[in-house]
Design an enzyme around this catalytic site. Structure first.
Site: not given
Length: 684
Positions: A536, A621, A656
């Protein structure tokens, strides 16, 4: 289209006209995009095809260390103990309760055991994420929410625990939160706006077909969150951006009334509120940065809504100690602090001297896991280190006595003393000392060894050292594991965070490079043995340092990487963009545009040699869109001058957090470790 499409050759994404040649990869669900992502997946499978046996062996090896059938430590609440069970072969833990033993023990009473929820049945072999799991105050109902695609949009359910009847609530675009009022009939839940931001709070009365909107937050920077206070007597509505917050409160016995603002927002003022007892009197407890960036704790009588001027200091601000959080019980106030880069627990019993919790390791992770019931004289702490498995420790609040109630087992041959955990300090370019946590097998000390270096460095998040069953498969093959605690994280307090955001973001990348150079300079590893990883915002870190110093690293792993940061921050219609302005800046402002452009991984790909790289994306995501990874890989393929592996794996049914389910998670780790061993040429 892509060319060629055979698995033997890397897919080459076509280039469109315009400033961003790979913008067409943002055309979600188009045949061309899906074909390209599938071609990349096929190429990854082909390049790692010779590792199938190794990956399976790694999977079985990691799984063999985990006690697959296990019982969590039951938590007492009212007449019941609540707990989960894992069973060998099942992806998800089942949720149970049983009658609370009269002797106060924590032993589950199987004859009275009741199955509350079985996610294995609900998943039916597909993706499943359990959002809320909330028992009503009268213990008769369970409110829960499910995400079945990975996009973090939840469906809400209420289960009648006496009859087993399940009601699906007819509301859409829910963030998954569910908060009970004290009547056990009223639920509060939040819904998402078009940018995936929780912005409206609704009130639903069981048995009704509708819900009433009770609050709307129009400012796109602010998230909305509702919770119950520690005392169970108040409902708390917290509104927060990255730099400013506002709290509203409501008597949990009066759910039809309106929330009342505790202190109107003022730009730069961050605070949160809880409700508990102080010297026998109901009190508001407010953690606020009004007197300094490391926060202080204030109190005000709960006879009404106090003006901000009436807040009285309880724990003053410190320039060296960060007040991270506060846990309230009737008999004590527990402070979660950060000092010297480590978490500290300080307990302030009512009418007794305060004390700090003593622990055996020099570098560790520690937090309050369970405050138990408000009237309890104990709390539970979770403690672990890089070489010590997670423990649940019960703390007697009045005297500090600790008892290890449960330690996560490691099956097979495991000796914590066979691994050495260290805290190192690297020197950044500006002289700042940057902490590194490292663990390595004892016999590997004193010689260069491969190192897996992990980093994040954003949002003030602290990466305290944690234990991993899977990581032993690295350590036992002679690979050390390290965490670079770079600026932008929260390990050394609020100032550490602020020194790695906005106009100071370059410090995050410089710190990580300094940590890598320190490991090399001290003879702990060599550039040809150094693997780096982040996910991320940590993926942005990986992308940036690869552009700046690719020769320092042998390989890189970037999971759901935020690498197309400039284009994302230029599009306010994308999920979360506006809320991120306080973290990265608004590139609509020319100086911010140039600042982000200077480090954005996608824009700064160059004609140079890059280390072997594995990139993981989630098609569903909603936080970091799949195309960030896809566009980055396409541009790397176009420009890089080396023959090192460059692989993109897109999980087409995940978001995610990757694939759901504990066994699928282990297979994902086996894939990454297999890639590391392949690049480092480590024989199994």
């Amino acid at each position: 289209m892509t060319s060629p499409t055979t698995c033997a050759s890397a897919p080459v994404a076509r280039k469109a006209d315009g400033q961003d040649p790979y913008v067409w990869l943002q055309e979600r669900d188009s045949t061309e995009v899906l074909d390209y992502l599938k071609a990349e997946n096929a190429y990854t499978d082909a390049q790692l095809g010779d590792q199938q046996a190794l990956r399976e062996a790694l999977f079985e090896e990691i799984k063999a260390r985990i006690q697959e059938t296990d019982l969590s430590l039951p938590s007492p609440w009212g007449p019941y103990l609540y707990y989960t069970r894992t069973t060998a072969g099942d992806e998800y833990a089942r949720h149970y309760r049983c009658a609370r033993p009269a002797d106060g023990s924590h032993q589950a009473d199987e004859p009275s055991e009741q199955l509350l929820l079985d996610p294995n049945v609900l998943a039916n072999g597909g993706f499943l994420s359990l959002g809320s799991f909330s028992i009503s105050p009268d213990h008769r109902r369970l409110a829960y929410s499910l995400d079945t695609s990975g996009d973090e949009i939840y469906q809400l359910f209420v289960k009648e625990l006496d009859s087993g009847e399940v009601h699906s609530l007819p509301f859409e675009d829910c963030d998954g939160s569910m908060t009970w009022a004290n009547d056990s009939q009223t639920l509060f839940f939040a819904t998402l706006d078009d940018t995936h931001r929780p912005w409206k709070l609704h009130r639903h009365r069981l048995g009704k077909a509708n819900a009433e909107e009770v609050f709307c937050e129009p400012d796109g920077r602010f998230f909305l969150q509702c919770a119950r206070s520690s005392s169970e007597r108040q409902l708390l509505l917290q509104l927060g951006s990255k730099t400013t917050s506002e709290a509203w409160v409501l008597d949990a016995d009066q759910p039809t009334q309106a929330f009342t603002c505790l202190a109107p927002r003022v730009e730069g003022h961050e605070y949160d509120v809880d409700h508990g007892l102080l010297d026998g009197q109901w009190t508001w407890f407010i953690r606020s940065n009004q007197d300094g960036i490391n926060f202080a704790l204030y109190q005000a009588p709960a006879t009404g809504i106090p003006a901000r001027a009436d807040w009285q200091p309880l724990v003053p601000h410190s320039d060296t100690v960060m007040l991270d959080g506060v846990t309230l019980n009737a008999k004590a106030i527990t402070l979660s602090l950060r000092e010297g880069g480590l978490p500290v627990i300080e307990v302030r019993p009512q009418s007794l001297p305060s004390y700090r919790v003593q622990l055996p390791d020099a570098a560790y992770s520690l937090y309050v896991q369970d405050s138990l019931e408000f009237d309890s004289d104990r709390i539970r702490l979770r403690y672990q280190s890089l070489n010590r498995p997670s423990q649940v420790r019960q703390l007697q609040l009045d005297n500090g006595q600790q008892e290890v109630l449960k330690q996560t087992p490691v099956l097979g041959k495991f000796d914590a003393d066979a691994y050495v955990s260290q805290r190192l300090w690297a020197t950044a370019a500006d002289g700042t000392q940057v902490p590194i946590s490292l663990v390595v097998r004892r016999e590997c000390l004193g010689q260069p060894t491969p190192v897996y270096l992990y980093g994040y460095g954003a949002y003030g998040a602290s990466l305290d050292p944690w234990f991993s069953h899977a990581r032993l498969s690295l350590l036992d093959r002679g690979v050390a594991f390290a965490i670079a605690h770079v600026r932008g994280g929260g390990e050394l307090g609020e100032a550490w965070y602020r020194a790695g955001k906005q106009e100071h973001k370059h410090n995050t990348f410089g710190d990580f490079i300094a940590c890598a150079e320190h490991l090399i300079d001290k003879g702990l590893t060599r550039a040809g043995q150094l693997v780096i990883s982040g996910g991320s915002a940590g993926g942005l870190l990986i992308g940036a340092v690869l552009n700046q110093r690719p020769e320092l690293f042998r390989a890189a792993i970037a999971e759901v990487p935020f690498v197309d940061v400039l284009n994302t921050m230029l599009d306010p219609e994308l999920p979360l963009t506006v809320t991120e302005y306080d973290e990265w800046g608004n590139p609509q402002e020319p100086q911010v545009y140039e600042r982000i452009k200077a480090y954005a991984p996608y824009e700064n790909v160059q004609a140079q040699a890059y280390p072997a790289t594995l990139v993981i994306a989630g098609y569903n995501d909603s936080r970091v869109q799949y195309w960030e990874a896809a566009k980055w890989v396409a541009r790397l393929r176009e420009h890089k001058t080396d023959d090192n592996l460059l692989l993109l794996k897109t999980e087409l049914g995940a978001g995610h957090g990757g694939m759901s389910g504990r066994y699928q998670g282990l297979r994902d780790v086996a894939l990454e470790y297999g890639f590391v061993f392949k690049v480092l040429d480590l024989a199994d």
